[in-house]
Motif scaffolding. Structure first.
Motif, PDB file in Angstrom:
ATOM      1  N   LYS A 198       0.669  -1.240  -0.004  1.00 58.39           N
ATOM      2  CA  LYS A 198      -0.165   0.025  -0.077  1.00 58.39           C
ATOM      3  C   LYS A 198       0.810   1.306  -0.074  1.00 58.39           C
ATOM      4  CE  LYS A 198      -4.248  -1.909   2.168  1.00 58.39           C
ATOM      5  NZ  LYS A 198      -4.795  -1.850   1.057  1.00 58.39           N
ATOM      6  N   TYR A 199       2.006   1.317  -0.751  1.00 59.98           N
ATOM      7  CA  TYR A 199       2.615   2.486  -0.981  1.00 59.98           C
ATOM      8  C   TYR A 199       2.299   3.140  -2.339  1.00 59.98           C
ATOM      9  CZ  TYR A 199       5.836   0.165  -4.313  1.00 59.98           C
ATOM     10  OH  TYR A 199       6.027  -0.619  -5.589  1.00 59.98           O
ATOM     11  N   SER A 200       2.543   4.565  -2.535  1.00 62.61           N
ATOM     12  CA  SER A 200       2.037   4.955  -3.763  1.00 62.61           C
ATOM     13  C   SER A 200       3.194   5.430  -4.407  1.00 62.61           C
ATOM     14  CB  SER A 200       1.245   6.402  -3.371  1.00 62.61           C
ATOM     15  OG  SER A 200      -0.028   5.971  -2.589  1.00 62.61           O
ATOM     16  N   LEU A 201       3.359   5.066  -5.724  1.00 65.47           N
ATOM     17  CA  LEU A 201       4.573   5.527  -6.471  1.00 65.47           C
ATOM     18  C   LEU A 201       4.065   6.509  -7.547  1.00 65.47           C
ATOM     19  CD1 LEU A 201       7.299   4.454  -7.735  1.00 65.47           C
ATOM     20  CD2 LEU A 201       6.088   2.925  -9.299  1.00 65.47           C
ATOM     21  N   CYS A 268       8.853   9.872  -7.162  1.00 64.68           N
ATOM     22  CA  CYS A 268       8.519   9.452  -5.817  1.00 64.68           C
ATOM     23  C   CYS A 268       8.334   8.039  -5.637  1.00 64.68           C
ATOM     24  CB  CYS A 268       7.376  10.341  -4.913  1.00 64.68           C
ATOM     25  SG  CYS A 268       7.249   9.997  -3.279  1.00 64.68           S
ATOM     26  N   SER A 269       9.258   7.550  -4.691  1.00 63.31           N
ATOM     27  CA  SER A 269       9.331   6.015  -4.519  1.00 63.31           C
ATOM     28  C   SER A 269       8.216   5.767  -3.317  1.00 63.31           C
ATOM     29  CB  SER A 269      10.517   5.503  -3.932  1.00 63.31           C
ATOM     30  OG  SER A 269      10.958   5.962  -2.685  1.00 63.31           O
ATOM     31  N   THR A 308       7.223  -2.261 -12.517  1.00 65.19           N
ATOM     32  CA  THR A 308       8.674  -2.658 -12.203  1.00 65.19           C
ATOM     33  C   THR A 308       9.692  -1.337 -12.854  1.00 65.19           C
ATOM     34  OG1 THR A 308       8.116  -4.928 -12.473  1.00 65.19           O
ATOM     35  CG2 THR A 308      10.370  -4.381 -12.583  1.00 65.19           C
ATOM     36  N   PHE A 309       9.271  -0.844 -14.121  1.00 61.26           N
ATOM     37  CA  PHE A 309       9.967   0.289 -14.569  1.00 61.26           C
ATOM     38  C   PHE A 309       9.925   1.643 -13.809  1.00 61.26           C
ATOM     39  CE2 PHE A 309       9.229   4.239 -17.185  1.00 61.26           C
ATOM     40  CZ  PHE A 309      10.547   4.182 -17.847  1.00 61.26           C
ATOM     41  N   GLY A 310       8.593   1.756 -13.173  1.00 62.10           N
ATOM     42  CA  GLY A 310       8.658   2.917 -12.371  1.00 62.10           C
ATOM     43  C   GLY A 310       9.337   2.882 -11.309  1.00 62.10           C
ATOM     44  N   ARG A 315      14.166   5.230  -8.508  1.00 60.25           N
ATOM     45  CA  ARG A 315      15.639   4.986  -8.047  1.00 60.25           C
ATOM     46  C   ARG A 315      16.834   5.532  -8.647  1.00 60.25           C
ATOM     47  NH1 ARG A 315      17.091   5.489  -3.197  1.00 60.25           N
ATOM     48  NH2 ARG A 315      18.953   4.681  -2.851  1.00 60.25           N
ATOM     49  N   ALA A 316      16.829   5.418 -10.082  1.00 64.01           N
ATOM     50  CA  ALA A 316      17.593   5.993 -10.802  1.00 64.01           C
ATOM     51  C   ALA A 316      17.690   7.535 -10.588  1.00 64.01           C
ATOM     52  CB  ALA A 316      17.652   5.836 -12.310  1.00 64.01           C
TER      53      ALA A 316
END
Length: 413
Positions: A198-201, A268-269, A308-310, A315-316
């Motif tokens: 339940k984290y928002s990317l 934002c991760s 997965t790309f997001g 992170r990059a």
């Protein structure tokens, strides 16, 4: 005689037709009435309409008074009305195309490959598969314990006749993760990980002239203190420059994406900057997690791909900033399942320069539709007095769990 039978049959058919919705209220079975069109108000200059406003009650023949809209002198969130989009502070003329957890991309993985400037490689990398082949990296009594985990999810973890797909798929995933975590005593690096949900990317990038965003909540995320090692070397990364991206003209690459004009460009991760587990290791997706949004397998794989790309892109940006070709690629893995069939994915972000089709490409390894077992029947399947499928677990395939374990051990061996 035939005429009577047909008449009687017609009466029975009409009787059944009348009782078809016997247990449903009329408001659910009746047709929705068409929306009433508001009457056009005619205003004649120089003439004042006679209304019943002063009389404080309805009077036939007099027109309805028009009162100014009442504005509250306090804020009530129950009656909040948002301003028009063009008056919002974040409104922009240039639209943004948003991919969220309920997006069903028409072209599936092909569309995701173009949006992320990625080269597809079928199958998992051989160096990853070799991790689970070593006896030192296997679980004691592995096959028996995995089959017990499947039986627990499909037969034992319920008080009903059989659990639903949403329940047993989640139980099976947690059981397999628990089995893999028992190797922590021989692989201490496993203890440097944590699970989050339940984290928002939020990830933003430009592709050509268009602006794209990935926003929303996805599946279970395993974070770790140490980043995953890159799968491809510099030579293999350099060879991706010769790869030609597949197009799907005349279908637009932005099809099925949400087009918005009110947005904020951000990466934002979903975690604070001082979070002790900053690196995304593996994302775990459940196919039936959202009962209000059911995706087909191809669109489900595209969802895995995009999120997965997001995570890798965010992170990059946090590690390298505006650097285009990354000195050390960012690797993120993904596993998707519906409780029986698994999808395995390894993504390596080599560049954040996604505007053009030339130059270095990103890489993704995809192993799709891998079955863990054939059948899990509460009752045997009998056809023509012959047992086609016996009750219980049938057709267990140990190589599927070996792939699951290999992705789990990646970075810990």
């Amino acid at each position: 005689m035939w005429r009577r039978l047909s008449t009687h049959g017609g009466a029975m058919a009409s009787h059944l037709q009348a009782r078809r919705h016997f247990a449903v209220s009329r408001c659910l079975t009746a047709k929705v009435p068409p929306e009433r069109k508001p009457r056009e108000r005619v205003e004649i200059p120089g003439l004042e309409m006679v209304t019943y406003g002063e009389r404080m009650h309805y009077v036939p023949g007099l027109s309805k008074p028009v009162h100014p809209q009442w504005e509250r002198d306090y804020k009530d969130p129950r009656h909040y009305r948002s301003p028009p989009a063009h008056e919002m502070p974040l409104y922009k003329e240039k639209p943004c195309y948003v991919y969220n957890q309920r997006t069903s991309a028409l072209e599936g993985v092909r569309q995701a490959l173009w949006l992320t400037k990625t080269k597809l490689i079928c199958g998992l990398p051989p160096q990853l598969l070799s991790l689970a082949e070593s006896p030192a990296n296997q679980i004691p009594d592995q096959d028996e314990r995995v089959q017990n985990a499947i039986k627990h999810a499909r037969f034992w973890d319920t008080t009903e006749e059989r659990p639903g797909k949403e329940k047993y798929s989640n139980t099976l995933l947690l059981n397999l993760l628990h089995l893999c975590a028992t190797l922590q005593s021989s692989h201490p690096a496993i203890g440097r990980r944590i699970l989050a949900e339940k984290y928002s990317l939020a990830a933003t990038w430009k592709r050509g002239e268009d602006l794209f965003q990935i926003r929303g909540q996805n599946g279970l995320l395993q974070n770790c203190m140490d980043p995953l090692p890159e799968v491809s070397g510099k030579q293999e990364v350099g060879d991706t420059a010769d790869h030609v991206l597949e197009t799907f003209y005349p279908v637009s690459p932005t099809i099925d994406l949400q087009k918005v004009n009110v947005y904020k460009e951000m990466n934002c991760s979903g975690f604070r900057g001082d979070y002790p587990y900053p690196h995304a290791h593996t994302l775990y997706f459940l196919e039936g997690a959202d009962p209000r949004c059911k995706l087909r397998p191809e669109q489900f794989r595209a969802k895995m791909f995009m999120f997965t790309f997001g995570n890798a892109l965010v992170r990059a940006h946090n590690l390298y900033g505006p650097q285009r070709v990354l000195d050390r690629p960012v690797t993120v893995q993904a596993v998707g399942t519906n409780g029986r069939i698994f999808q395995f994915m390894v993504f390596q972000l080599n560049t954040t320069d996604l505007s053009g089709d030339d130059g270095i490409k990103n890489q993704v390894w995809l192993d799709e539709d891998v079955e863990l077992y054939d059948f899990a029947k509460v009752r045997p399947l009998i056809k023509k007095k012959q047992v086609k499928v016996p009750a219980g677990l049938a057709g267990y395939k140990p190589e599927t769990f070996s792939k699951f374990l290999a992705l789990y051990l990646h970075g810990a061996v």
